[in-house]
Design an enzyme around this catalytic site. Structure first.
Site, short mmCIF file in Angstrom:
data_model
loop_
_atom_site.label_atom_id
_atom_site.label_comp_id
_atom_site.label_asym_id
_atom_site.label_seq_id
_atom_site.Cartn_x
_atom_site.Cartn_y
_atom_site.Cartn_z
N CYS A 2 0.86 -1.19 0.00
CA CYS A 2 0.00 0.00 0.00
C CYS A 2 0.89 1.23 0.00
O CYS A 2 2.06 1.17 0.30
CB CYS A 2 -0.86 0.00 1.26
SG CYS A 2 -1.81 -1.50 1.43
N ARG A 27 3.10 1.29 -6.84
CA ARG A 27 3.19 0.20 -5.84
C ARG A 27 2.04 -0.78 -6.00
O ARG A 27 2.00 -1.79 -5.33
CB ARG A 27 3.19 0.78 -4.44
CG ARG A 27 4.43 1.58 -4.10
CD ARG A 27 4.26 2.28 -2.76
NE ARG A 27 4.21 1.32 -1.69
CZ ARG A 27 5.23 1.03 -0.88
NH1 ARG A 27 6.37 1.62 -1.07
NH2 ARG A 27 5.13 0.15 0.08
N TRP A 74 -3.83 -2.09 -1.31
CA TRP A 74 -3.74 -3.33 -2.09
C TRP A 74 -4.34 -4.40 -1.18
O TRP A 74 -3.76 -4.76 -0.16
CB TRP A 74 -2.29 -3.63 -2.42
CG TRP A 74 -2.11 -4.72 -3.45
CD1 TRP A 74 -2.21 -4.61 -4.80
CD2 TRP A 74 -1.81 -6.10 -3.20
NE1 TRP A 74 -1.99 -5.81 -5.41
CE2 TRP A 74 -1.74 -6.76 -4.45
CE3 TRP A 74 -1.59 -6.86 -2.06
CZ2 TRP A 74 -1.47 -8.13 -4.59
CZ3 TRP A 74 -1.31 -8.21 -2.19
CH2 TRP A 74 -1.26 -8.84 -3.43
N ASN A 100 -0.31 -0.01 6.35
CA ASN A 100 0.29 -0.90 5.34
C ASN A 100 0.80 -2.11 6.11
O ASN A 100 1.46 -1.97 7.12
CB ASN A 100 1.45 -0.18 4.64
CG ASN A 100 2.00 -1.01 3.49
OD1 ASN A 100 1.43 -2.05 3.15
ND2 ASN A 100 3.10 -0.57 2.92
N GLY A 101 0.46 -3.33 5.64
CA GLY A 101 0.91 -4.54 6.33
C GLY A 101 -0.30 -5.36 6.77
O GLY A 101 -1.38 -5.23 6.21
N GLU A 482 14.12 -16.25 -16.22
CA GLU A 482 13.84 -14.83 -16.05
C GLU A 482 13.09 -14.28 -17.25
O GLU A 482 12.14 -13.51 -17.11
CB GLU A 482 15.15 -14.06 -15.81
CG GLU A 482 15.02 -12.56 -15.75
CD GLU A 482 14.05 -12.06 -14.68
OE1 GLU A 482 13.66 -12.84 -13.80
OE2 GLU A 482 13.66 -10.88 -14.78
N LYS A 486 9.33 -12.47 -17.18
CA LYS A 486 9.08 -11.13 -17.76
C LYS A 486 7.88 -11.18 -18.70
O LYS A 486 6.98 -10.35 -18.63
CB LYS A 486 10.33 -10.65 -18.52
CG LYS A 486 11.48 -10.24 -17.64
CD LYS A 486 11.36 -8.90 -17.01
CE LYS A 486 10.90 -8.79 -15.60
NZ LYS A 486 11.39 -9.60 -14.54
N GLU A 489 4.53 -11.81 -16.75
CA GLU A 489 3.98 -10.82 -15.81
C GLU A 489 3.53 -9.53 -16.48
O GLU A 489 2.72 -8.81 -15.91
CB GLU A 489 4.95 -10.53 -14.67
CG GLU A 489 6.22 -9.83 -15.06
CD GLU A 489 7.07 -9.51 -13.82
OE1 GLU A 489 6.52 -9.18 -12.76
OE2 GLU A 489 8.29 -9.60 -13.94
N HIS A 505 11.73 -35.33 -21.66
CA HIS A 505 11.10 -35.96 -20.49
C HIS A 505 9.67 -35.47 -20.30
O HIS A 505 9.11 -35.59 -19.21
CB HIS A 505 11.93 -35.69 -19.23
CG HIS A 505 13.32 -36.23 -19.34
ND1 HIS A 505 13.60 -37.59 -19.30
CD2 HIS A 505 14.50 -35.63 -19.57
CE1 HIS A 505 14.90 -37.78 -19.46
NE2 HIS A 505 15.47 -36.61 -19.62
N LYS A 604 4.68 -3.73 -6.86
CA LYS A 604 6.13 -3.60 -6.96
C LYS A 604 6.83 -4.21 -5.76
O LYS A 604 7.88 -4.80 -5.89
CB LYS A 604 6.52 -2.12 -7.07
CG LYS A 604 8.01 -1.88 -7.24
CD LYS A 604 8.55 -2.57 -8.47
CE LYS A 604 10.05 -2.54 -8.57
NZ LYS A 604 10.56 -3.38 -9.68
#
Ligand code: AGP
Length: 609
Positions: A2, A27, A74, A100-101, A482, A486, A489, A505, A604
Site C-alpha cells: 500500500c 506500488r 492493495w 500498510n501490512g 527470467e 518477464k 507478468e 522428459h 512492486k
C-alpha cells in the site's frame, strides 16, 4: 504494497496527499482515500479503483485543512471496495488511521470490540486499530497509540490522526517502510521516498519499533517504551526526475535502457584502480571467515531468485563452495539446515519483500551469517542483515524488475570474485581477465540495446500467441527462467522455461507446429547438446528464435531468427542475453495493449505473505 502519505504544515494538505499518492501509484493498489482535519470535523473521502475515481469524488469539494493523511490500498483482508478503502475511523470519527501490512491478531480483537459494542463498517484488519485507540484513549494521544501497538501483532506502518489533536500526526513503523520528510514549517510522511522528494530531500527513515511524533515545526522519534531516539537525517540523493519516466513511454523501457548506467554504478568504487582486485568495503571477510563457511544459501523471490540461480554458478565455479538457492516462501517453512557455519545471502530489490525478510530473520535466529543484496538503502532487509551491499541501481518503479536483475548479477559476480580472491581460489591473472571483461559489460549492454527492431518484429508477429517456451542449458536456463517471467507478468502470455535437456522428459509433447520457442545457446560448455535440443523442437515445426553470442555461425543454419549479443566469458553473458528477453516481453505487452508498468494483480513490493 500500500501507499501511505501524510502532511502537516501551513498549506492545503489534500494537494500533497493527492500528489504523493500519484507518485506511489506504481506500488500497485485497488482503492484510495484521504482524510483531512478541518477543525470541528475530519473530512474523509475514499474510492475503489484508480486515484482518478477519488479525484472525481473530490472535485469542487477539496477540504481546506492543513493536516491530513492518505492511502492507496492493495487488498489483503477484505475485498477492494469504498468501505474497505483507507482511512478507517473509530465509532465516533475522532480517530483516523491508514495502514500498510497485516494485523495478524485482528480477528480476536475485533470480536472482543464488537462484544463491547463497537460498530465496524469494513472487513479490514486496519479498522480494529481505530477502535482500539477509541477504547484506550484518556487524553494522551501518544500513550494511547503506544498502548494500542502493544495489543496488535503483525507487520505494519501506521499513521494516526485525531480530531482532538489537530497539531500532530503519529506514525508507527514495524516491518513496513515509513519515512518522514523534513520541511520548513511543514513535514511530510510517506511509505516510499518518491512521494516526497520533490518537496524535501531530508528524511528520517523510521526503524521497527519507532514512533514519530510529527508536528509542523518539529519531529520527535521515540521507541515503544517512550524513550527518545536520536535520529540521523538521511539525505536523499535521487533527483525528482529520476523517479519520473525521463522521456520514455513507460518506466520499464526507461529502466531497461538505464541498465548500462546502473551496472556501471554498481561496479563503481568496487574495482581496484589497477583492475587486479575487487573492493567490497561493506565486508571485512578474511580467508579464515570463508574457510569457516561450509554451506551457502541464496534466498529470494521472483526475479531476485533468478539472480540467485546465476549467483550459485558464480560462487560454485569461482570459490568452490556448495551453494543452495531457495525460494524465500519455501525456505522459511522448510526447517532449513542452518548453523553458524552457514552463510545466507538474501537478494531483494525493494528490501521489503515479506517472505525474504522473514527468511532472513529465521536465518539469523538459527545462527547463520547473513548478507543482504538490495537496492533500497534503509530498507527493512538492509537494516536486518548483518552485512548489506547495495546494488545502487537507482529507483526501480516498473513492477517488472529489469535493471535490478542485471545489477544483482553484477553484484553476485563481484561478490564471487571477492570471495575467490579472499579464499585464494583464483589466480591473479584469471581475476584480472574476468575483471577486464566485467568492465566491458556496460558498453556491451548498450550495444545490445542499440538494435531493437528485430525484437519489435518478433513481438508483433508472435505477441498474440498464448503459449511461448524458453529453453536453455546451464546459465542459459537461468536466464530463460527470467525471460519467461518477464513475458508472463507484463504480457499475460503463458510462458514457460525449460532446461533443454528436459524437453524429451515430457515438455516436447507441447511442441507443435507454430509454437514460438526462444532458444538460448551461448554456453560453450554445453553448446552441442543445446544445438541438438534445438533441432528436436525444429523437427516439430516450432518457430525457434535463437539468442546466441556474436560469431556463432552454426545456429543460423537451423533457426528462423537469431539475435546476437556481444561475445564475452560464458559466466558474464547472462548480463547480455537477458536484455533481448526483457525487450521481447516489453514489446509483446505493448502489442497486446497491456498496462506495462502496473500489470494486473501485481505490486512492486510484496510486503505481505
Ligand atoms: C519481478 O519482475 C517481479 N516484479 C517480482 O518477481 C519481484 O522480483 C519479486 O517480488 C521480488 O521482489 P524484491 O526483489 O523486491 O524482493
Amino acid at each position: 504494497m500500500c501507499g501511505i502519505v501524510g502532511y502537516i504544515g501551513g498549506k492545503r494538505a489534500v494537494d500533497f496527499l493527492l500528489d504523493g499518492l500519484t507518485k506511489l501509484e506504481y506500488r500497485g493498489y485497488d482503492s484510495a482515500g484521504v482524510a483531512v482535519n478541518c477543525g470541528d470535523n475530519i473530512f474523509i473521502e475514499k474510492s475503489v479503483g484508480r486515484l482518478d475515481s477519488l479525484k472525481e469524488k473530490l472535485k469542487n469539494r477539496l477540504p481546506a485543512g492543513t493536516v491530513g493523511i492518505g492511502h492507496t490500498r492493495w487488498a489483503t483482508h477484505g475485498r477492494p471496495s469504498d468501505l474497505n478503502a483507507h482511512p478507517h475511523t473509530d465509532c465516533h470519527g475522532n480517530f483516523v488511521v491508514v495502514h500498510n501490512g497485516i494485523i495478524e491478531n485482528f480477528m480476536p480483537l475485533k470480536e472482543e470490540l464488537i462484544a463491547r459494542g463497537h460498530k465496524f463498517i469494513s472487513e479490514t484488519d486496519t479498522e480494529v486499530v481505530a477502535h482500539l485507540l477509541e477504547e484506550v484513549y484518556t487524553g494522551d494521544f501518544v500513550s494511547a497509540v503506544r498502548e494500542v501497538l502493544n495489543k496488535i501483532e503483525g507487520s505494519y506502518s501506521l499513521v494516526f490522526m485525531s480530531k482532538m489533536h489537530p497539531d500532530v500526526l503519529l506514525c508507527a513503523k514495524q516491518e513496513n517502510p515509513l519515512v518522514v520528510g523534513l520541511g520548513k514549517g511543514e513535514n511530510f510522511i510517506a511509505s516510499d521516498i518518491p512521494a516526497i522528494i520533490s518537496y524535501t530531500r531530508d528524511t528520517f527513515i523510521l526503524n521497527d519499533g519507532e514512533i514519530a511524533i510529527v508536528k509542523k515545526d518539529s519531529v520527535q522519534v521515540i521507541n515503544r517504551q517512550g524513550g527518545l531516539v536520536d535520529k540521523k537525517i538521511f539525505h536523499v540523493s535521487w533527483n525528482a526526475e529520476a523517479a519520473e519516466k525521463g522521456g520514455y513511454e513507460h518506466f520499464m523501457l526507461k529502466e531497461i535502457n538505464e541498465q548500462p548506467k546502473a551496472v556501471r554504478d554498481t561496479m563503481s568504487k568496487r574495482i581496484a584502480k589497477d583492475g587486479a582486485s575487487i573492493i567490497l568495503d561493506e565486508l571485512n571477510w578474511d580467508k579464515n571467515f570463508l574457510d569457516g563457511i561450509n554451506k551457502i544459501y541464496i534466498v529470494a523471490c521472483g526475479t531476485a531468485y533468478h539472480a540467485g540461480l546465476v549467483g550459485k554458478f558464480y560462487i560454485e565455479k569461482l570459490v568452490r563452495k556448495l551453494v543452495e538457492v531457495d525460494l524465500a516462501s519455501e525456505y522459511r517453512y522448510r526447517d532449513p539446515i542452518v548453523d553458524d557455519k552457514t552463510l545466507v545471502i538474501v537478494i531483494s530489490q525493494s528490501g521489503e519483500t515479506s517472505d525474504t525478510l522473514a527468511a532472513l530473520k529465521e536465518s539469523k535466529r538459527l545462527g547463520a551469517k547473513t548478507l543482504a543484496i538490495t537496492n533500497v538503502v534503509g530498507s527493512s532487509i538492509a537494516r536486518e542483515a548483518e552485512n548489506v551491499i547495495h546494488t545502487w541501481a537507482g529507483p526501480e518503479i516498473a513492477v517488472a524488475s529489469t535493471k535490478a536483475y542485471t545489477t544483482q548479477l553484477i553484484l553476485m559476480f563481484m561478490l564471487a570474485l571477492y570471495m575467490a580472491q579472499t579464499a585464494e581460489t583464483i589466480s591473479g591473472d584469471e581475476l584480472k581477465r574476468l575483471i577486464n571483461l566485467l568492465k566491458k559489460i556496460p558498453a556491451q549492454i548498450s550495444e545490445t540495446l542499440s538494435d531493437v527492431e528485430p525484437i519489435k518484429t518478433f513481438a508483433r508477429q508472435y505477441g498474440f500467441n498464448e503459449d511461448v517456451f524458453y529453453i536453455g542449458r546451464s546459465l542459459d536456463y537461468c536466464v530463460a527462467l527470467e525471460g519467461a517471467l518477464k513475458l508472463k507478468e507484463i504480457s499475460y502470455i503463458h510462458a514457460e522455461a525449460y532446461a533443454s535437456g528436459e524437453l524429451k522428459h515430457g515438455t516436447l509433447a507441447l511442441i507443435v507446429e507454430g509454437v514460438p520457442v526462444i532458444a538460448l545457446a551461448t554456453q560453450k560448455s554445453v553448446y552441442d547438446k543445446t544445438l541438438s535440443n534445438i533441432k528436436e523442437v525444429k523437427a516439430r515445426d516450432a518457430i525457434v528464435i535463437g539468442i546466441a553470442a556474436a560469431g556463432d555461425t552454426e545456429l543460423e543454419k537451423y533457426l528462423d531468427h537469431v539475435i546476437f549479443v556481444p561475445e564475452t566469458d560464458e559466466l558474464l553473458i547472462p548480463l547480455l542475453t537477458v536484455v533481448p528477453l526483457q525487450l521481447l516481453a516489453y514489446y509483446a505487452a505493448i502489442t497486446r495493449g497491456c498496462d506495462v508498468d502496473k500489470p494486473r494483480n501485481l505490486a512492486k513490493s510484496v510486503t505481505v505473505e
